[in-house]
Design a protein around this motif. Structure first.
Motif, PDB file in Angstrom:
ATOM      1  N   PHE A  19     -39.882   4.128 -10.601  1.00 30.36           N
ATOM      2  CA  PHE A  19     -39.345   5.168 -11.491  1.00 30.36           C
ATOM      3  C   PHE A  19     -40.485   5.936 -12.176  1.00 30.36           C
ATOM      4  O   PHE A  19     -40.537   6.050 -13.399  1.00 30.36           O
ATOM      5  N   LEU A  20     -41.388   6.449 -11.356  1.00 24.07           N
ATOM      6  CA  LEU A  20     -42.580   7.119 -11.871  1.00 24.07           C
ATOM      7  C   LEU A  20     -42.229   8.388 -12.623  1.00 24.07           C
ATOM      8  O   LEU A  20     -41.423   9.193 -12.149  1.00 24.07           O
ATOM      9  N   GLY A  21     -42.849   8.509 -13.762  1.00 19.88           N
ATOM     10  CA  GLY A  21     -42.603   9.685 -14.594  1.00 19.88           C
ATOM     11  C   GLY A  21     -41.423   9.491 -15.537  1.00 19.88           C
ATOM     12  O   GLY A  21     -41.265  10.252 -16.492  1.00 19.88           O
ATOM     13  N   GLY A  22     -40.602   8.477 -15.276  1.00 25.68           N
ATOM     14  CA  GLY A  22     -39.443   8.223 -16.143  1.00 25.68           C
ATOM     15  C   GLY A  22     -39.890   7.586 -17.450  1.00 25.68           C
ATOM     16  O   GLY A  22     -40.848   6.811 -17.473  1.00 25.68           O
ATOM     17  N   THR A  23     -39.205   7.934 -18.535  1.00 24.58           N
ATOM     18  CA  THR A  23     -39.458   7.231 -19.799  1.00 24.58           C
ATOM     19  C   THR A  23     -38.148   6.618 -20.286  1.00 24.58           C
ATOM     20  O   THR A  23     -37.069   7.190 -20.113  1.00 24.58           O
ATOM     21  N   CYS A  24     -38.286   5.449 -20.866  1.00 24.63           N
ATOM     22  CA  CYS A  24     -37.100   4.714 -21.298  1.00 24.63           C
ATOM     23  C   CYS A  24     -37.530   3.697 -22.338  1.00 24.63           C
ATOM     24  O   CYS A  24     -38.706   3.610 -22.695  1.00 24.63           O
ATOM     25  N   ASN A  25     -36.585   2.934 -22.829  1.00 25.38           N
ATOM     26  CA  ASN A  25     -36.882   1.758 -23.634  1.00 25.38           C
ATOM     27  C   ASN A  25     -35.713   0.815 -23.386  1.00 25.38           C
ATOM     28  O   ASN A  25     -34.561   1.191 -23.610  1.00 25.38           O
ATOM     29  N   ILE A  26     -36.018  -0.368 -22.916  1.00 24.84           N
ATOM     30  CA  ILE A  26     -34.937  -1.272 -22.504  1.00 24.84           C
ATOM     31  C   ILE A  26     -33.947  -1.518 -23.644  1.00 24.84           C
ATOM     32  O   ILE A  26     -32.751  -1.695 -23.414  1.00 24.84           O
ATOM     33  N   THR A  27     -34.426  -1.468 -24.897  1.00 24.58           N
ATOM     34  CA  THR A  27     -33.526  -1.771 -26.022  1.00 24.58           C
ATOM     35  C   THR A  27     -32.494  -0.658 -26.262  1.00 24.58           C
ATOM     36  O   THR A  27     -31.446  -0.904 -26.830  1.00 24.58           O
ATOM     37  N   CYS A  28     -32.798   0.574 -25.829  1.00 23.00           N
ATOM     38  CA  CYS A  28     -31.800   1.647 -25.965  1.00 23.00           C
ATOM     39  C   CYS A  28     -30.577   1.316 -25.136  1.00 23.00           C
ATOM     40  O   CYS A  28     -29.449   1.610 -25.529  1.00 23.00           O
ATOM     41  N   ASN A  29     -30.815   0.717 -23.964  1.00 21.06           N
ATOM     42  CA  ASN A  29     -29.695   0.362 -23.102  1.00 21.06           C
ATOM     43  C   ASN A  29     -29.037  -0.948 -23.520  1.00 21.06           C
ATOM     44  O   ASN A  29     -27.890  -1.210 -23.187  1.00 21.06           O
ATOM     45  N   CYS A  30     -29.780  -1.800 -24.251  1.00 18.76           N
ATOM     46  CA  CYS A  30     -29.204  -3.051 -24.759  1.00 18.76           C
ATOM     47  C   CYS A  30     -28.420  -2.811 -26.046  1.00 18.76           C
ATOM     48  O   CYS A  30     -27.501  -3.558 -26.358  1.00 18.76           O
ATOM     49  N   LEU A  31     -28.835  -1.814 -26.818  1.00 15.70           N
ATOM     50  CA  LEU A  31     -28.264  -1.641 -28.158  1.00 15.70           C
ATOM     51  C   LEU A  31     -27.694  -0.239 -28.401  1.00 15.70           C
ATOM     52  O   LEU A  31     -26.490  -0.066 -28.515  1.00 15.70           O
ATOM     53  N   ASP A  32     -28.555   0.763 -28.462  1.00 17.25           N
ATOM     54  CA  ASP A  32     -28.138   2.111 -28.884  1.00 17.25           C
ATOM     55  C   ASP A  32     -26.953   2.632 -28.071  1.00 17.25           C
ATOM     56  O   ASP A  32     -26.015   3.205 -28.618  1.00 17.25           O
ATOM     57  N   ALA A  40     -36.093   3.759 -31.177  1.00 16.46           N
ATOM     58  CA  ALA A  40     -36.838   3.081 -30.108  1.00 16.46           C
ATOM     59  C   ALA A  40     -37.926   4.012 -29.612  1.00 16.46           C
ATOM     60  O   ALA A  40     -37.731   5.218 -29.530  1.00 16.46           O
ATOM     61  N   ARG A  41     -39.054   3.434 -29.289  1.00 16.54           N
ATOM     62  CA  ARG A  41     -40.164   4.238 -28.821  1.00 16.54           C
ATOM     63  C   ARG A  41     -39.963   4.595 -27.345  1.00 16.54           C
ATOM     64  O   ARG A  41     -39.754   3.709 -26.519  1.00 16.54           O
ATOM     65  N   PRO A  42     -40.040   5.884 -27.005  1.00 16.89           N
ATOM     66  CA  PRO A  42     -39.942   6.237 -25.587  1.00 16.89           C
ATOM     67  C   PRO A  42     -41.190   5.736 -24.857  1.00 16.89           C
ATOM     68  O   PRO A  42     -42.312   5.984 -25.300  1.00 16.89           O
ATOM     69  N   LEU A  43     -40.984   5.017 -23.782  1.00 18.02           N
ATOM     70  CA  LEU A  43     -42.106   4.390 -23.076  1.00 18.02           C
ATOM     71  C   LEU A  43     -42.079   4.771 -21.602  1.00 18.02           C
ATOM     72  O   LEU A  43     -40.999   4.906 -21.010  1.00 18.02           O
ATOM     73  N   ASP A  44     -43.241   4.894 -21.033  1.00 19.29           N
ATOM     74  CA  ASP A  44     -43.317   5.079 -19.593  1.00 19.29           C
ATOM     75  C   ASP A  44     -42.644   3.879 -18.919  1.00 19.29           C
ATOM     76  O   ASP A  44     -42.772   2.748 -19.402  1.00 19.29           O
ATOM     77  N   ALA A  45     -41.940   4.106 -17.825  1.00 18.55           N
ATOM     78  CA  ALA A  45     -41.178   3.039 -17.166  1.00 18.55           C
ATOM     79  C   ALA A  45     -42.037   1.825 -16.826  1.00 18.55           C
ATOM     80  O   ALA A  45     -41.544   0.692 -16.792  1.00 18.55           O
ATOM     81  N   GLU A  46     -43.319   2.030 -16.596  1.00 20.01           N
ATOM     82  CA  GLU A  46     -44.200   0.930 -16.199  1.00 20.01           C
ATOM     83  C   GLU A  46     -44.850   0.226 -17.390  1.00 20.01           C
ATOM     84  O   GLU A  46     -45.759  -0.591 -17.216  1.00 20.01           O
ATOM     85  N   THR A  47     -44.420   0.518 -18.599  1.00 21.10           N
ATOM     86  CA  THR A  47     -44.986  -0.140 -19.784  1.00 21.10           C
ATOM     87  C   THR A  47     -44.590  -1.619 -19.806  1.00 21.10           C
ATOM     88  O   THR A  47     -43.415  -1.950 -19.672  1.00 21.10           O
ATOM     89  N   PRO A  48     -45.567  -2.527 -19.991  1.00 24.33           N
ATOM     90  CA  PRO A  48     -45.231  -3.950 -20.038  1.00 24.33           C
ATOM     91  C   PRO A  48     -44.205  -4.267 -21.132  1.00 24.33           C
ATOM     92  O   PRO A  48     -44.301  -3.759 -22.251  1.00 24.33           O
ATOM     93  N   LEU A  49     -43.232  -5.087 -20.761  1.00 19.53           N
ATOM     94  CA  LEU A  49     -42.198  -5.528 -21.693  1.00 19.53           C
ATOM     95  C   LEU A  49     -42.537  -6.923 -22.208  1.00 19.53           C
ATOM     96  O   LEU A  49     -42.454  -7.200 -23.387  1.00 19.53           O
ATOM     97  N   TYR A  50     -42.899  -7.792 -21.274  1.00 23.89           N
ATOM     98  CA  TYR A  50     -43.261  -9.134 -21.725  1.00 23.89           C
ATOM     99  C   TYR A  50     -44.196  -9.833 -20.759  1.00 23.89           C
ATOM    100  O   TYR A  50     -44.359  -9.419 -19.617  1.00 23.89           O
TER     101      TYR A  50
END
Ligand code: WTA
Length: 628
Positions: A72-85, A250-260
């Motif tokens: 998902f190159l170029g995409g920005t997201c934050n996993i918590t937006c989909n878990c919560l917001d 939530a901070r918008p993050l590049d899709a490849e940003t480490p989560l854990y």
């Protein structure tokens, strides 16, 4: 083993799903769905990713520079937006997100709106401490809701959480904090184990004494009376959050940003920090939870894992919350205070999906069928198993006592794979003991050591193409990441031995390497060996896994003592205690045998395979490289 498998394959009964199960399932025809997905996996994953919310869309689904993948190159997201917001903005705002049941009978319930507020407060408090995107936070908590809150709060800011299972000892925690160079530790005063309070804070104190990167320790105090905190360095969780705002974008993050990063055992003494990222991991855990468990809004989903392991990450926290599910999480053991504990919880909360482990099933089996029979389990509709092969006897028992008509999803996957890869879907006919077929979009196979597909028969489990939730690297050790992709040419090697039958069903048989699965927990024999060798009485040690009726496998250690050391029952006890101190209770060998020599190759490598064959009374195979 091979003989046993032959008869198993011949006698295995096929359990077809009921018409009703197929009718309500998302995927009604596995073969059609699988073929369509595999004809163009990138298109398949693209479609799934579009079911979720992104700040900005991707321009390329996959960049594959063998063996490095970006999704998902170029995409920005934050996993918590989909878990919560996403849910808080919908009717789900007041839906129950998490039901927590404590070992002492406590209950805490969080709606999506409440979980969102708590996560935001925690995120704001993390920001106040000066935590920056990319910083690591070590979470060493028992199974309490704060664990979920802390994980999501980190993710919301782009901090990388490193959850360490709270059964690990101080040295094991210390090495994980050091490898991650964590700035913050989050812990609790106590965990509970069969009614006994287990102090956790002293373990953290001991570990962080040797971890200069740790600036502060946050302590969830279940017992407000107990334990003073050192001013400045240690903060009480409640006081830390007091006054923090319940709003935090939530901070918008590049899709490849480490989560854990999550540490797991391999073939060397040093655990590996498996790294997962926001985008691909989100897509993989979301869709597997949805399709495998056929998760619907009216379900109550109970997963018995601990968030300290990957199953907890993917199938208590992220996967279910991404789907807006009601997740039940229960502290404690399946047989405490009685072996009716889980059946009682299922009845009380109307659990409809129950995801557990073969070890737990075998333990409950020992107590007999009366326990489940005393409870109304009619709300159950889908069952799950994970972590180790499930023997057909345990499968049949689980199936029978839960009513005889609920499909069991025997899900195969690993810390490294992030989400389930080989598994039934509710519409797939089941064979007890088989994880059945690959999940849509996943090209799994069984191959020989040169990577040639074996058609039917035994070999090594591999994945032939990248998938979104795959690990991106091993922290501080990219070479170890590479070794997964260059052991067998062109494939990801899982390290499992597997058999594929005439119907294309996968039968996972166990590890091909020096990893033992004790009660589903992954323990490296090398880690236990170095713990044993660090004892003053020991010169050398070798550790093997051996079949065990309940735990699946148990650890057996062979030890050579230093000259002048006497073999006594006390010494054996000391050695066990020593391993417990070094690693934790789960890694303690059940048996220790004192020996005077160990089988070795001419180059000095211990041949555990030979030890194991001897222990099990089997043919050791080729021993031409054996020195003596
Ligand atoms: C084993 C746990 C047979 C396997 C999710 C794998 C299984 C290792 C199954 C990963 C299953 C997991 N049937 N074996 N359904 N599920 N395994 O990283 O050997 O703790 O390689 O992840 O567990 O263990 P891990």
């Amino acid at each position: 083993m091979a003989e046993h498998l032959e008869t198993l394959l011949k006698t295995s009964r096929l359990y077809r799903p009921t018409a009703q199960t197929v009718e309500r399932a998302y995927i009604k025809d596995y073969d059609a769905a699988y073929q369509a997905s595999i004809a163009n996996p990138e298109r398949f994953w693209d479609g799934i990713a579009k079911e979720l919310e992104w700040f900005s869309p991707w321009h390329t689904v996959l960049e594959w520079k063998y063996p490095w993948a970006k999704w998902f190159l170029g995409g920005t997201c934050n996993i918590t937006c989909n878990c919560l917001d996403r849910h808080v903005r919908s009717w789900r705002s007041n839906k129950v997100a998490v039901i927590w049941v404590g070992e002492q009978g406590e209950e805490r319930i969080f709606t999506y709106a409440e979980l969102y507020r708590q996560v935001n407060r925690c995120a704001n408090a993390l920001t106040r401490l000066g935590m920056q995107q990319g910083d690591r936070v070590t979470i060493y908590l028992p199974k309490i809701p704060e664990q979920i809150i802390a994980m999501l709060a980190c993710a919301r800011l782009g901090l990388i959480h490193s959850v360490v299972y709270s059964g690990f000892s101080a040295p094991a925690l210390e090495s994980r904090i050091q490898d991650a160079e964590a700035r913050l530790a989050i812990t609790a005063d106590y965990g509970y184990d069969r009614g006994t309070a287990i102090p956790l804070k002293p373990v953290v104190d001991k570990a962080v004494a040797n971890c200069p990167t740790i600036e502060k320790t946050i302590v969830v105090r279940r017992d407000k009376q107990g334990g003073d905190l050192r001013a400045g360095r240690e903060l009480d969780w409640d006081e830390w959050l007091e006054g923090e705002s319940t709003a935090c974008d939530a901070r918008p993050l590049d899709a490849e940003t480490p989560l854990y990063v999550l540490y797991t055992s391999g073939t060397t003494g040093k655990p590996k920090g498996v790294v997962h990222v926001h985008g691909g991991y989100m897509v993989g855990t979301y869709i597997t939870t949805k399709y495998v468990f056929d998760l619907k809004d009216e379900d109550v989903y109970f997963c018995v894992a601990d968030p300290g392991w990957v199953t907890g990450h993917s199938y208590i926290v992220y996967g279910p919350l991404l789907n807006g599910a009601t997740v039940l999480m229960a502290e404690g053991k399946p047989d405490y205070p009685t072996p009716g504990r889980w059946w009682e919880i299922i009845e009380q909360y109307g659990v409809s999906i129950f995801y557990t482990t073969p070890t737990a099933i075998r333990l409950l089996m020992k107590y007999g069928e009366d326990w489940p029979q005393h409870h109304d389990l009619s709300t159950l509709r889908i069952l799950g198993s994970v972590g180790e092969p499930i023997n057909p006897e345990a499968w049949e028992w689980f199936h029978r006592v839960t009513g005889g008509d609920k499909p069991i999803m025997d899900t195969w996957w690993q810390t490294e794979t992030g989400s389930i890869l080989v598994t039934p879907l509710p519409c797939v006919p089941l064979k007890p003991g088989s994880a059945t077929r690959p999940f849509p979009g996943i090209e799994a196979d069984v191959v020989d050591k040169n990577g040639r597909s074996i058609g039917t028969g035994g070999g090594f489990a591999v994945i032939k193409k990248p998938w979104p939730s795959m690990m991106r690297t091993i922290l501080n050790d990219p070479d170890r990441y590479l070794s997964y992709w260059n052991t067998i040419p062109g494939c990801y090697t899982a390290g499992d031995v597997c058999h594929k039958d005439d119907d294309g069903y996968f039968w996972f048989m166990g590890r091909a390497d020096d990893v033992v699965k004790v009660a589903g927990n992954r323990i490296g024999t090398a880690e236990v060996e170095s713990a044993l060798v660090s004892h003053e009485a020991v010169v050398e040690a070798a550790v093997i896994g051996k079949p065990h009726q309940t735990a699946g496998e148990m650890i057996k250690g062979f030890v050579i003592l230093k000259q002048g050391q006497q073999e006594t029952p006390e010494l054996i006890d000391h050695l066990k205690q020593h391993v417990q101190m070094e690693l934790g209770k789960i890694a303690v060998p059940r048996e220790i045998e004192i020996v005077t020599s160990l089988p070795k190759t001419r180059s000095g490598k211990i041949m555990r395979r030979v030890l194991k064959a001897k222990e099990l009374g089997q043919d050791p195979g080729d021993i031409s490289t054996l020195e003596e």
